[in-house]
Design an enzyme around this catalytic site. Structure first.
Site, mmCIF file in Angstrom:
data_model
loop_
_atom_site.group_PDB
_atom_site.id
_atom_site.type_symbol
_atom_site.label_atom_id
_atom_site.label_comp_id
_atom_site.label_asym_id
_atom_site.label_seq_id
_atom_site.Cartn_x
_atom_site.Cartn_y
_atom_site.Cartn_z
ATOM 1 N N GLY A 109 0.738 -1.216 -0.078
ATOM 2 C CA GLY A 109 0.150 0.196 -0.040
ATOM 3 C C GLY A 109 0.773 1.284 0.155
ATOM 4 O O GLY A 109 0.411 2.478 -0.272
ATOM 5 N N GLY A 143 -0.285 6.303 0.961
ATOM 6 C CA GLY A 143 0.802 5.767 0.710
ATOM 7 C C GLY A 143 2.334 6.188 1.177
ATOM 8 O O GLY A 143 3.337 6.128 0.763
ATOM 9 N N ASP A 277 0.537 -11.353 6.711
ATOM 10 C CA ASP A 277 1.332 -10.560 5.419
ATOM 11 C C ASP A 277 2.564 -10.031 5.755
ATOM 12 O O ASP A 277 3.232 -9.445 5.005
ATOM 13 C CB ASP A 277 0.220 -9.613 4.988
ATOM 14 N N ASP A 287 9.109 -5.941 7.839
ATOM 15 C CA ASP A 287 8.134 -4.897 8.291
ATOM 16 C C ASP A 287 8.263 -4.333 9.717
ATOM 17 O O ASP A 287 7.560 -5.055 10.616
ATOM 18 C CB ASP A 287 6.813 -5.528 8.012
#
Length: 533
Positions: A109, A143, A277, A287
């Site tokens: 994203g 974003g 994810d 992440d």
């Protein structure tokens, strides 16, 4: 810097993910469902005034890339303002379970991959810009990323690498010159913050969720194509893809995941948001969001405010969640194998590898070599509970313990004094009797230490090489962030340099090895965080 390093604006990028898999090429950045594809071609959105704040010289040298000037063509590339002719930027499509619930399509994203460069060892490494603007997967978001979360990702990616933990890396931190509005704790107090972009690096950013979305949508041809791509490029030792190879591949993913989680558990790292994810198909820590490091040792602690209700991703839950996420991946890969039950062997490998790796890492931290398996396992398996009961700072405890073997082996009569000093340095809790079980364990450890054949000084040096003095405590990151937001990069630079050699003494920076101070216990960003970034 290596003499052969190229300026980034002269580098050549390769694009196998784009060229070998199915992609949407409309260029439309609007948020929407993108069925039938592995990725969407999308370009970064330019920013107003990109400025390089930090650069990983070691990673740059590995990639054969020269450090950019603060403002220039290379920095503009790292901000997404310039694309090279060889780049084919894309945002990947994936799905995932978030906090145990299927969330459907997610995807990159705010991350846009520029392509791969060939590193100095001949491997191909993907460079991805995080915070580079909207993509079809942005789900009503902008974003972008803010400076505070970008500083945390940049610092922790490189810190984990230097600790020896499997991880993605971070090449650069660029301030954008734009303001980004964020509600840090989702409590209605949104405010503008400085924007930033991190260039992060890994062989691939494919995740468990990359396969889940394809299986969930019945895109079996795409599922097989992605599996074949990952095996061909990242697991070539397994041979040509086939139903049998898929089974062996899943077992290797499970093994790597177990090794990663075992490192977390013996370093005191809490990822904070282990959705499927956020699980790398290569077994890398990926992440860096609301992560944290154990300060008082507490299996129930999570740094993520979003997880306070269920504590699904608390420190002590991470091994179980690793298994849960692998089960979700196995379900997604089921259509590729003749008998999905064959994938269960991979789950067994995860459990066995985790137990063996965690035990081996504990022994290394304790300066012990394998001796009596049953007795040694009893010693290491008792350790987490007694650390929790005593409420010690995990990093300080093991670092100070590392200095003790010569004294412990030289004078039994002094043991109690040595333990008193150790616990005075490491403990947060002052409750009477809280450390009794840990003291008993320390006496068992001292007896076990006598069975080692290595010289005490050698044991000490081995332990100092396994137990870091410096980790990226949340309050240290927050101090660096607050200074950087005013334009002062001194704390960021110092912290980054020290964390590159976390096992060294660094006598000039003792303050960075200190336990969490009182003021940081409840301060936003210094103790807990949210997923907001």
């Amino acid at each position: 810097m290596t003499t052969s390093a190229l300026p980034l604006d002269e580098a050549t990028f390769e694009n196998p993910f784009v060229e070998e898999l199915r992609g949407e090429v409309s260029g439309n950045k609007g948020s929407r469902q993108v069925p039938g594809y592995h990725y969407s071609r999308v370009t970064p959105t330019p920013v107003r005034d990109p400025q390089l704040l930090a650069w990983s010289e070691e990673l740059g040298d590995y990639l054969g890339l020269a450090e950019p000037v603060a403002r220039g063509a290379a920095t503009a590339i790292l901000a997404g303002n310039i694309l090279l002719p060889s780049m084919k930027p894309f945002a990947a499509r994936y799905g995932g379970h978030q906090f145990g619930n299927w969330a459907g399509q997610l995807g990159d994203g705010r991350a846009i991959s520029l392509g791969q460069v060939v590193a100095t060892d001949g491997t191909r490494q993907e460079i991805q810009l995080k915070g580079a603007g909207p993509t079809p997967y942005s789900r009503r978001a902008d974003g972008r990323a803010v400076l505070r979360s970008s500083v945390r990702e940049f610092l922790c990616s490189e810190a984990m690498h230097h600790l020896g933990v499997p991880t993605t890396r971070a090449l650069s931190l660029v301030e954008t010159g734009d303001q980004v509005v964020r509600d840090m704790f989702y409590d209605g107090n949104a405010r503008p913050e400085p924007g930033a972009i991190v260039a992060r690096v890994a062989p691939t950013f494919v995740r468990f969720g990359s396969f889940q979305i394809l299986a969930a949508q019945g895109e079996i041809d795409n599922l097989r194509a992605l599996a074949d791509y990952v095996i061909h490029h990242h697991y070539p030792e397994l041979g040509a893809p086939s139903p049998e190879v898929y089974v062996r591949w899943f077992a290797e993913i499970a093994r790597r995941t177990a090794v990663m989680v075992a490192h977390w558990m013996t370093m005191g790292f809490v990822h904070g948001v282990l959705n499927t994810d956020n699980m790398s198909i290569l077994g890398l820590t990926i992440d860096y969001g609301p992560y944290g490091w154990l300060e008082p040792y507490d299996p129930d602690w999570t740094p993520n405010t979003t997880d306070f209700g269920g504590r699904r991703y608390a420190f002590g839950q991470q091994p179980r969640i690793g298994m849960w996420n692998l089960m979700a991946l196995a379900q997604a890969l089921g259509p590729l194998v003749a008998d999905p039950q064959a994938l269960r062997a991979g789950l067994d490998i995860y459990a066995e590898t985790f137990a063996d790796t965690e035990h081996a890492l504990w022994l290394r931290k304790l300066g012990l070599t394998a001796h009596d398996p049953a007795s040694d396992r009893a010693l290491t398996e008792a350790l987490p509970a007694v650390l929790a009961e005593a409420g010690v700072d995990m990093t300080v405890f093991f670092r100070q313990l590392s200095h003790l073997p010569p004294a412990l082996l030289a004078a039994d009569a002094q043991q109690e004094n040595l333990f008193n000093e150790l616990l005075a340095q490491a403990a947060y809790s002052t409750a009477p009797g809280a450390d009794l079980a840990l003291r008993e364990w320390l006496h068992r450890y001292a007896l076990r230490l006598q069975q080692e054949s290595a010289q005490p000084e050698a044991v000490r040096e081995s332990m100092l090489g396994a137990n870091p003095k410096y980790v990226l405590r949340n309050y240290l990151a927050q101090l660096a962030i607050e200074a950087a937001e005013t334009g002062d990069l001194t704390k960021l630079d110092t912290l980054f340099e020290v964390l590159k050699t976390p096992f060294a003494e660094h006598p000039a920076h003792e303050e960075l090895a200190a336990k969490r101070p009182e003021w940081a216990q409840d301060k936003p960003g210094s103790a807990t965080l949210s997923c907001s970034s």
